[in-house]
Scaffold this active site. Structure first.
Site, short mmCIF file in Angstrom:
data_model
loop_
_atom_site.label_atom_id
_atom_site.label_comp_id
_atom_site.label_asym_id
_atom_site.label_seq_id
_atom_site.Cartn_x
_atom_site.Cartn_y
_atom_site.Cartn_z
N LYS A 98 0.84 -1.20 0.00
CA LYS A 98 0.00 0.00 0.00
C LYS A 98 0.88 1.25 0.00
O LYS A 98 0.68 2.16 -0.77
CB LYS A 98 -0.91 -0.06 1.23
N GLU B 75 10.61 -4.84 4.21
CA GLU B 75 10.62 -6.25 3.82
C GLU B 75 10.28 -6.40 2.34
O GLU B 75 10.98 -7.10 1.59
CB GLU B 75 9.57 -7.04 4.63
N GLY C 288 -4.79 -2.15 5.39
CA GLY C 288 -4.04 -3.31 4.90
C GLY C 288 -4.71 -4.63 5.23
O GLY C 288 -4.91 -5.49 4.37
N ARG C 289 -5.11 -4.79 6.49
CA ARG C 289 -5.67 -6.09 6.91
C ARG C 289 -7.11 -6.32 6.43
O ARG C 289 -7.69 -7.36 6.70
CB ARG C 289 -5.57 -6.24 8.44
N GLU D 267 -4.56 -6.99 15.58
CA GLU D 267 -4.02 -5.69 15.19
C GLU D 267 -5.12 -4.62 15.34
O GLU D 267 -4.83 -3.47 15.64
CB GLU D 267 -3.52 -5.76 13.74
N HIS E 196 -5.43 -33.71 18.13
CA HIS E 196 -4.30 -34.54 18.52
C HIS E 196 -3.16 -33.69 19.07
O HIS E 196 -2.04 -34.16 19.22
CB HIS E 196 -3.80 -35.36 17.32
N LYS F 161 8.45 -0.75 12.39
CA LYS F 161 9.08 -0.29 11.15
C LYS F 161 10.19 0.72 11.47
O LYS F 161 11.27 0.68 10.89
CB LYS F 161 8.04 0.33 10.21
C1 G6Q Z 1 -2.31 -3.90 8.15
C2 G6Q Z 1 -1.05 -3.30 8.56
C3 G6Q Z 1 0.19 -3.99 8.05
C4 G6Q Z 1 0.52 -3.67 6.59
C5 G6Q Z 1 1.93 -4.13 6.29
C6 G6Q Z 1 2.33 -3.90 4.85
O1 G6Q Z 1 -3.39 -3.47 8.42
O2 G6Q Z 1 -1.07 -1.96 8.28
O3 G6Q Z 1 0.14 -5.38 8.21
O4 G6Q Z 1 -0.40 -4.28 5.74
O5 G6Q Z 1 2.81 -3.45 7.16
O6 G6Q Z 1 2.23 -2.58 4.50
P1 G6Q Z 1 2.33 -2.13 3.01
O7 G6Q Z 1 1.20 -2.72 2.25
O8 G6Q Z 1 2.29 -0.63 3.03
O9 G6Q Z 1 3.65 -2.63 2.48
#
Ligand code: G6Q
Length: 548
Positions: free
Chosen positions: A209, A215, A269-270, A355, A386, A514
């Site tokens: 986003k 990463e 994001g989530r 989150e 199990h 971050k």
């Molecule tokens: C989700 C969070 C987090 C995010 C990641 C990746 O709600 O904000 O999990 O999705 O940190 O972020 P980017 O999509 O910006 O790389």
């Protein structure tokens, strides 16, 4: 208008729930079933392909009435309309929360700053459809004119967990493309994927986003460098596409502007798998199935928005969860799907739920004086039986559990499915009823066990029961039903966030990670340890010495 700002513990309903709790604390669910043969009839909801049975909980009609009163006192109804109307309910980031718009019909209207966002959403959806068709039909090819065989989704957190969970869950509906996911900045992760792919036939979907996530950028650069060992710079345009709000950064990375699928800051994001973040899903199962997933989610949105709270699945599940979390002191909830396809559901919901509602500051900006977000965990049944079911049955902790099962299996293997589902039903029944000392003795008698041995063993073999469960029995694992299921948990999150008077849609804890990693990376790069606590200094020095 801001979301209501009401400390739930100051409501009348809360005080009444506290009084009611003292009567319910040691109540037996089993006895409630014995006394009332219509209990299951009263405490279940049937909706579309879903049967949600919440009768195996330590609740009475009075409990539900009091919890429903609580929704009135915290103004849940008003909050739901603020959520769907695109008000800036993600207040600390000054954003709307409109993942529901992504799955709404084209004719709907969702306003952001006075502009209807539906035309933009449908333009992107149309591009996803077109692109999916071009890749799956072979119209678009790689730099040596070979058809694409593999897709690599590069993203993390919300840009990974949703697509990874759905691609796994809808495997049955998959086409010929193999989809891989690279998320961790761990170089071993990217290298293991590289071992499996061919640069000539692999398409890379970079999902970020912000397009600033360490990463994802590191993994994307490593992949691009590897790709360029076999291909030329101009071939990047054929093999790399991106999903992002940050068009400038994506073009700086070298991705063709025609290969960018936009998203918007009003999609968290989530909650983003419904947007172009779901491109890998569409590539894996085809656009039609992706669209069905969205339609299923939209149906749940309509149910949540319009159904009265006493028959509203996300509301009822949220209220039951509040009941255990805030009155019984339950710290965690387990989610156990009886299908291997949903093995990534619990990790996906861990992010969504923890989150969102893992917050300790109220909407008044002050620390809360009550419990908020629950810990979520789980694994598919029967595997989990199990493994950790021992603790649920006989441990000291109260673990309310959602059991998710399907009436019809996808491959029609009745023998397996009947065995699977008999476990599913037997477990919730056993968690409810337990096993009494008399039942254990009767088993011993049957075996002819001598008295001293029986007396010794008996306490270990007794199960108290009275362990609460919800059962979600769904017709079949279809894209529509999966969409409804995920949307159900999304709205449960919303309801709980409203009740707990917290902001569910920011994630400052993630942002902290971050920042911190970046400053320590500087120290590692310069081999110079700055001022830390003595533990962090010791560890960093050890790491740097080993690296030398
Ligand atoms: C989700 C969070 C987090 C995010 C990641 C990746 O709600 O904000 O999990 O999705 O940190 O972020 P980017 O999509 O910006 O790389």
């Amino acid at each position: 208008m801001s979301l209501p700002n009401i400390n739930p513990t100051n409501t009348n309903a809360w005080l009444n729930l506290q009084k009611h709790f003292s009567m319910m604390e040691n109540n037996s669910i089993k006895e409630m079933f014995q006394k009332d043969s219509t209990r299951a009839e009263k405490f279940h909801i049937q909706w579309n392909d879903f049967l949600v049975d919440f009768s195996k909980n330590n609740i009475t009609q009075e409990t539900l009435d009091l919890l429903l009163k609580l929704t009135e006192e915290v103004n849940l109804k008003q909050a739901i309309s603020q959520y769907f109307n695109g008000e800036l309910i993600n207040q600390t980031e000054n954003r709307a929360v409109l993942h529901t718009a992504l799955r709404a019909p084209q004719t709907a209207t969702f306003l952001v700053d006075g502009t209807n966002v539906m035309p933009e959403i449908y333009e992107v959806k149309h591009n996803i459809e077109k692109f999916t068709h071009e890749i799956t039909s072979g119209i678009r090819t790689g730099f040596t004119v070979k058809h694409f065989t593999d897709i690599v989704n590069i993203g993390i957190g919300g840009s990974d967990l949703g697509p990874a969970m759905v691609v796994e869950a809808l495997q049955y509906y998959k086409n010929h493309l193999t989809v891989h996911f690279i998320s961790n900045v761990d170089g071993d992760h990217v290298n293991e994927i590289i071992k499996k792919i061919n640069p000539e036939t692999t398409l890379f979907v970079i999902v970020s986003k912000t397009f600033t996530t360490q990463e994802t950028l590191t993994n994307s650069e490593t992949i691009r460098t590897w790709f360029l060992k076999s291909a030329k710079q101009e071939d990047v345009a054929k093999h790399f596409v991106a999903v992002s709000t940050n068009i400038q950064k994506v073009t700086e990375f070298g991705i063709d502007v025609n290969n960018i699928f936009p998203m918007w800051d009003w999609v968290g994001g989530r909650f983003s798998l419904w947007s172009a973040v779901g491109l890998s899903i569409s590539l894996a199962v085809g656009f039609d199935n992706f669209d069905k997933l969205l339609k299923g989610a939209n149906q749940m949105d309509e149910h949540f928005k319009n159904e009265s709270f006493d028959k509203n699945i996300p509301v009822i599940l949220a209220l039951i969860s509040v009941w255990y979390n805030n009155f019984f002191g339950a710290e965690s909830e387990a989610i156990i799907p009886y299908t291997q396809y949903l093995q990534k559901l619990a990790p996906y919901l861990q992010q969504g739920i923890m989150e969102s509602n893992g917050k300790s500051i109220g909407r008044d900006g002050k620390p809360v004086n009550y419990q908020t977000g629950t810990i979520i965990w789980g694994e598919p049944g029967t595997n989990s039986q199990h493994a950790f079911f021992q603790l649920i049955h006989q441990g000291t902790k109260l673990i309310p559990t959602d059991f998710i099962g399907f009436v019809t299996p996808l491959y029609g293997n009745e023998d397996h499915h009947d065995k699977l589902m008999s476990n599913f039903f037997a477990q919730t029944e056993a968690l409810l009823n337990g096993k009494t000392s008399e039942q254990v003795q009767a088993e011993f008698d049957k075996q002819g066990m001598e008295k001293s041995k029986a007396d010794y063993l008996k306490p270990f073999k007794v199960f108290t029961g009275n362990k609460p469960t919800n059962t979600l029995l769904i017709q079949k694992l279809t894209p529509e039903n999966l969409g409804s299921l995920v949307a159900m948990y999304e709205h449960k999150i919303f309801v709980q966030g409203i009740i707990w008077n917290i902001f569910s849609y920011d994630q400052w804890g993630v942002e902290l990670g971050k920042q911190l990693a970046n400053s320590i990376l500087e120290e590692i790069n310069h081999k110079k340890v700055a001022e830390h606590d003595s533990s962090t200094t010791l560890l960093l020095k050890h790491f740097l010495n080993k690296a030398n």
